[in-house]
Motif scaffolding. Structure first.
Motif, short mmCIF file in Angstrom:
data_model
loop_
_atom_site.label_atom_id
_atom_site.label_comp_id
_atom_site.label_asym_id
_atom_site.label_seq_id
_atom_site.Cartn_x
_atom_site.Cartn_y
_atom_site.Cartn_z
N GLU A 150 77.93 30.30 3.80
CA GLU A 150 79.11 30.59 4.63
C GLU A 150 80.33 29.85 4.08
O GLU A 150 81.40 30.42 3.95
CB GLU A 150 78.82 30.14 6.06
CG GLU A 150 79.20 31.13 7.11
CD GLU A 150 79.12 30.57 8.52
OE1 GLU A 150 78.79 29.36 8.70
OE2 GLU A 150 79.39 31.33 9.45
N GLN A 151 80.13 28.55 3.78
CA GLN A 151 81.24 27.74 3.27
C GLN A 151 81.78 28.34 1.97
O GLN A 151 82.99 28.45 1.79
CB GLN A 151 80.80 26.30 3.01
CG GLN A 151 80.66 25.45 4.25
CD GLN A 151 80.05 24.09 3.93
OE1 GLN A 151 79.12 23.99 3.12
NE2 GLN A 151 80.57 23.04 4.54
N SER A 152 80.88 28.73 1.05
CA SER A 152 81.43 29.20 -0.22
C SER A 152 82.10 30.55 -0.07
O SER A 152 83.08 30.83 -0.76
CB SER A 152 80.42 29.20 -1.37
OG SER A 152 79.16 29.50 -0.92
N SER A 168 80.62 22.61 11.27
CA SER A 168 80.38 23.69 10.31
C SER A 168 80.82 23.31 8.90
O SER A 168 80.71 24.08 7.98
CB SER A 168 81.11 24.97 10.76
OG SER A 168 82.49 24.72 10.86
N GLY A 169 81.35 22.10 8.76
CA GLY A 169 81.71 21.63 7.42
C GLY A 169 83.05 22.13 6.92
O GLY A 169 83.21 22.47 5.75
N LYS A 170 84.04 22.14 7.80
CA LYS A 170 85.39 22.57 7.38
C LYS A 170 85.94 21.65 6.29
O LYS A 170 86.56 22.11 5.34
CB LYS A 170 86.36 22.57 8.58
CG LYS A 170 86.11 23.69 9.56
CD LYS A 170 87.13 23.67 10.67
CE LYS A 170 86.93 22.50 11.64
NZ LYS A 170 85.67 22.53 12.37
N ARG A 179 74.66 17.32 16.26
CA ARG A 179 75.18 17.74 14.96
C ARG A 179 74.13 17.67 13.85
O ARG A 179 74.37 18.09 12.75
CB ARG A 179 76.42 16.92 14.60
CG ARG A 179 77.61 17.32 15.48
CD ARG A 179 78.72 16.32 15.39
NE ARG A 179 79.42 16.36 14.12
CZ ARG A 179 80.50 17.10 13.90
NH1 ARG A 179 80.99 17.87 14.84
NH2 ARG A 179 81.10 17.07 12.74
N ARG A 180 72.97 17.06 14.17
CA ARG A 180 71.87 17.11 13.22
C ARG A 180 70.75 17.92 13.85
O ARG A 180 70.93 18.47 14.93
CB ARG A 180 71.40 15.69 12.86
CG ARG A 180 72.44 14.86 12.10
CD ARG A 180 72.84 15.50 10.77
NE ARG A 180 73.82 14.71 10.04
CZ ARG A 180 75.14 14.78 10.22
NH1 ARG A 180 75.65 15.61 11.12
NH2 ARG A 180 75.96 14.03 9.51
N SER A 181 69.57 17.94 13.22
CA SER A 181 68.53 18.93 13.55
C SER A 181 68.33 19.30 15.03
O SER A 181 68.27 20.47 15.37
CB SER A 181 67.22 18.49 12.93
OG SER A 181 67.02 17.13 13.26
P1 ADP Z 1 83.59 19.85 10.84
O1 ADP Z 1 84.84 19.19 10.36
O2 ADP Z 1 83.59 21.33 10.62
O3 ADP Z 1 83.20 19.49 12.23
P2 ADP Z 1 82.40 18.25 8.81
O4 ADP Z 1 83.19 18.74 7.65
O5 ADP Z 1 82.69 16.91 9.35
O6 ADP Z 1 82.41 19.34 9.95
O7 ADP Z 1 80.89 18.32 8.38
C1 ADP Z 1 79.86 17.85 9.21
C2 ADP Z 1 78.82 17.10 8.39
O8 ADP Z 1 78.15 17.99 7.51
C3 ADP Z 1 79.41 16.02 7.52
O9 ADP Z 1 78.58 14.90 7.57
C4 ADP Z 1 79.40 16.63 6.14
O10 ADP Z 1 79.30 15.65 5.14
C5 ADP Z 1 78.20 17.50 6.18
N1 ADP Z 1 78.28 18.66 5.30
C6 ADP Z 1 79.30 19.55 5.24
N2 ADP Z 1 79.04 20.51 4.34
C7 ADP Z 1 77.85 20.21 3.79
C8 ADP Z 1 77.02 20.83 2.79
N3 ADP Z 1 77.42 21.95 2.18
N4 ADP Z 1 75.84 20.26 2.49
C9 ADP Z 1 75.44 19.13 3.12
N5 ADP Z 1 76.16 18.50 4.06
C10 ADP Z 1 77.35 19.02 4.41
#
Ligand code: ADP
Ligand code: ZN
Ligand code: ZN
Length: 733
Positions: free
Chosen positions: A203-205, A229-231, A589-591
């Motif tokens: 999704e990110q890529s 979601s890793g913005k 935010r984890r599992s």
């Molecule tokens: P958001 O800003 O969307 O709430 P974050 O960018 O803070 O989310 O990401 C949440 C967590 O997931 C962070 O700890 C980040 O390092 C991790 N993360 C983000 N993208 C990936 C990825 N592609 N692979 C592994 N961990 C990731």
């Protein structure tokens, strides 16, 4: 060479005009954007050259003359200068004052050491015959020394060689014996960016690629990504790409840096290069140095708050606005502007992309995606968890009236804590109790300067007004009837802390609100303690909504959402929903799947129901429909003309005049409402009210607003009040 003889100068003043000055022969080089010293009344002031002109607006013989220049080259480059000009026009703020607001404070003052950024110039001899200096032996010896250095000498070398000689050097410069030669900066090499990027998810890529496919042109990308979601990783991948060309810089705007220290260190770690920090919590000197380095193109990644949006950034290739919905991006005092909107304009002028990121985009931005002005990108999945938190209501109507923690929330807290997880309790009210009341006569502790109750703070045993910060000791007896029956009503974060120590004594709780984080470094320490699991329960205010990543939090309790829902401000619902979703997003935010309990007396509220069952986008769509029905922004455009005064009558006389001027001078399609009195009429000793101008098309304002405001400025009544203009106001006061 300057051929023009006169200059229009902006000064730091509320007057909506510029001032004409004569350029003396001694100043051979002057450009718009240079700072100069000018005589003004009996004083000498710093001014900024706005334009060079042939014919002044008044009789040239009455004009005063510029004293000196402070800059050889304009301090604002053409691009940032035109940006500020545009913003001053759009936000109806005096240009001179706008230019000064855009400068770091250290550059607004008279005193300024020339080599603020780095040694950006060297002194070189002009090869004037030495004989000229026969009678000035000191000057002669310095001159001779400079002459020996054919490549010029840096100011610092000169200072070391001839301590205390700055006046002499200046004289040599003025006599034209020596001149400044700019040190040409080496072109910036493509960065050796650190390679510790994570592998982006699918999704990110896909989101990142779609932005990258449109680099080098103006596009507004709204990146709506659920919490977790890793913005940030997406920003990083785009930034890396944007920085690949040799001459490139990237600007990242965030609402409040103090509240999100993680982003800075994540950027530093990821890119391994200097990050230029620009916000108001650094020293003036640091801010000035960073600003100058950025404007020289020496710093490639700039992380700043709203004020950074006006910085000259010669090689700007990309702007990122994180948490674009956040109200802190809007400057509320003085030069009132919205950094997101200024950023969009800037990107458009430069034909570069701007990325707006949020889990809860503003209604304005969502509306713009519907109009297809913005490109809408979505991240619907969390990186580390397949599930979004499960949100439930805790119906407070079934609890005792004085309940603070509802029974379902308490039960869930025990379960999660026993499982070794952390819990967040959110309450957007600091202090111990929001009101102090006499049970016998009804007296309430009110602020004498504001229409507001004072909040009791237990740690200091004081009553504090949250609107003007005035404070006093808590009275032991009622000041009105001397009764001892003075009670505290309601609860704030301090009281929750106390309740927890009684109900959950085996766990350690920490409070995270402005009272605690005011001290420098306090927030970092608390975040560290939370990450090390020294604290199991976190009680906090809106600071918790600022994008923090707490991996071990699995339960969030939102203690009181009703406050925002019943507000008279039409934006309150949007804000409450954003806050709710952002705070809820700290959970799971984890599992493991997170849980969220929202305590409310109105669980049946239709918008809350939509938010809960169908999510934020559906909520926004529904709420936007009702905005459309009522012709509220973004379906209409507002300008507020605000005024305040210690004298309520002066205030109203002025605003009535404003309203009638507006009725006469503005197009009839603009509706003129007010004077409107905000719910808190008096604040910090001043009465407040405003006139609201409402137009269905923004262009309606462009016709005659200037003339109308210039007229208002001339009103005698305007001198008795403080008045200001708020274009696209975000608050109903
Ligand atoms: P958001 O800003 O969307 O709430 P974050 O960018 O803070 O989310 O990401 C949440 C967590 O997931 C962070 O700890 C980040 O390092 C991790 N993360 C983000 N993208 C990936 C990825 N592609 N692979 C592994 N961990 C990731
Ligand atoms: Zn009393
Ligand atoms: Zn007050």
């Amino acid at each position: 060479m300057t051929v023009k003889k006169f200059a229009q100068i902006g000064i730091d003043s509320p007057l909506r005009r510029l001032f004409d000055y004569r350029i003396p022969d001694s100043i051979s080089q002057l450009q718009p954007g240079c700072r100069v010293m000018i005589p003004f009344g009996k004083r000498s002031l710093v001014g900024i050259v706005v334009k060079l002109i042939d014919t002044p607006s008044i009789d040239p013989s009455r004009l005063k003359t510029i004293q000196t220049t402070l800059d050889d080259n304009a301090i604002f480059d053409a691009e940032s200068f035109s940006l500020i000009r545009w913003a001053a026009r759009y936000y109806q703020f005096p240009l001179g004052s706008a230019l000064f607001s855009a400068l770091p404070p250290a550059l607004r003052k008279t005193k300024h050491d020339d080599n603020g950024a780095s040694n950006e110039f060297r002194w070189q001899a002009t090869n004037t015959p030495n004989e000229t200096l026969k009678r000035a032996p000191k000057q002669a010896s310095i001159y001779a020394w400079i002459q020996q250095h054919t490549n010029g000498v840096e100011p610092k070398q000169l200072k070391d060689q001839f301590p205390g000689s700055s006046a002499i050097i200046k004289t040599l410069g003025q006599r034209g014996m020596i001149e400044k030669v700019e040190i040409i900066q080496q072109p910036i090499n493509p960065p050796e960016l650190a390679k510790n990027s994570l592998q982006l998810t699918k999704e990110q890529s896909s989101v990142s690629n779609s932005i990258l496919s449109l680099l080098n042109r103006f596009v507004v990308h709204l990146l709506e990504g659920v919490t977790g979601s890793g913005k940030t990783e997406v920003y990083f991948s785009i930034i890396s790409e944007a920085l690949k060309s040799a001459e490139s810089q990237v600007l990242i705007l965030v609402p409040e840096i103090g509240l999100t220290p993680q982003l800075y260190s994540r950027l530093e770690k990821h890119f391994g290069i200097d990050i230029g920090l620009l916000h108001s919590n650094i020293t003036e000197k640091q801010r000035k140095q960073t600003w100058l380095k950025v404007s020289e193109g020496e710093i490639r990644i700039i992380l700043g708050t709203r004020l950074a949006v006006f910085t000259p950034i010669p090689y700007l290739k990309l702007i990122v606005v994180d948490e674009e919905h956040d109200a802190s991006l809007k400057q509320q005092e003085g030069f009132v502007y919205h950094a997101r909107d200024v950023a969009i304009y800037r990107a458009k002028q430069l034909s570069i992309p701007v990325v707006l990121g949020s889990a809860t985009p503003s209604f304005e931005s969502i509306h713009n995606t519907k109009l297809e002005k913005f490109q809408h990108l979505q991240l619907n999945k969390r990186v580390h968890s397949d599930l979004m938190p499960k949100i439930q209501f805790a119906d407070m109507r079934t609890e005792r009236a004085d309940t603070i923690l509802s029974s379902p929330l308490c039960k869930a807290m025990h379960t999660h804590l026993q499982a070794g997880k952390q819990v967040i309790l959110f309450l957007n009210r600091r202090g111990y109790a929001p009101a102090l009341l006499c049970h016998d006569c009804g007296w309430i502790a009110k602020c004498v300067r504001c229409d507001a109750n004072m909040t009791y703070h237990s740690n200091t045993n004081k009553l504090i007004c949250h609107h003007c910060d005035s404070s006093k000791h808590k009275p032991d007896q009622c000041p009105q009837c001397a009764s001892n029956n003075v009670i505290m009503v309601g609860h704030g974060t301090q009281r929750i802390e106390e309740v927890l120590s009684q109900q959950f004594p085996e766990y350690s709780a920490i409070r995270l609100d402005r009272d605690i984080t005011r001290r420098k470094g306090a927030l970092e320490n608390i975040l560290e303690e939370i990450h090390q699991f020294k604290r199991q329960i976190i009680i906090g205010t809106q600071i918790l909504s600022k994008g923090h990543d707490f991996p071990n939090v699995s339960l969030v309790g939102i203690l009181d959402i009703d406050y925002g829902i019943h507000s008279t401000d039409f934006r309150a619902m949007e804000r409450s929903a954003q806050l709710l979703v952002q705070v809820a997003g700290r959970s799971g935010r984890r599992s493991t799947q997170g849980e969220v309990f929202v305590q409310t007396h109105t669980p049946d509220h239709p918008l809350l129901q939509t938010l809960l069952h169908h999510g934020y986008p559906a909520f926004a769509t529904q709420a936007l429909q009702s905005r459309e029905e009522w012709k509220l922004p973004p379906y209409s455009h507002h300008i507020a003309i605000r005024a305040r005064s210690q004298n309520n009558e002066d205030l109203f006389v002025f605003l009535e005049k404003v309203a009638s001027a507006a009725r006469q001078m503005l197009p009839s399609e603009i509706s003129i409402q007010g004077p409107i009195v905000p719910s808190m009429e008096k604040k910090a000793g001043q009465y407040r009210a405003f006139i609201l101008l409402v137009a269905t098309k923004r262009a309606l304002f462009s016709q005659s607003l200037d003339a109308c405001l210039n007229h208002i400025e001339t009103l005698v009544q305007a001198r008795k009040v403080r008045w200001s203009i708020d274009v696209d106001p975000m608050d109903n006061f």
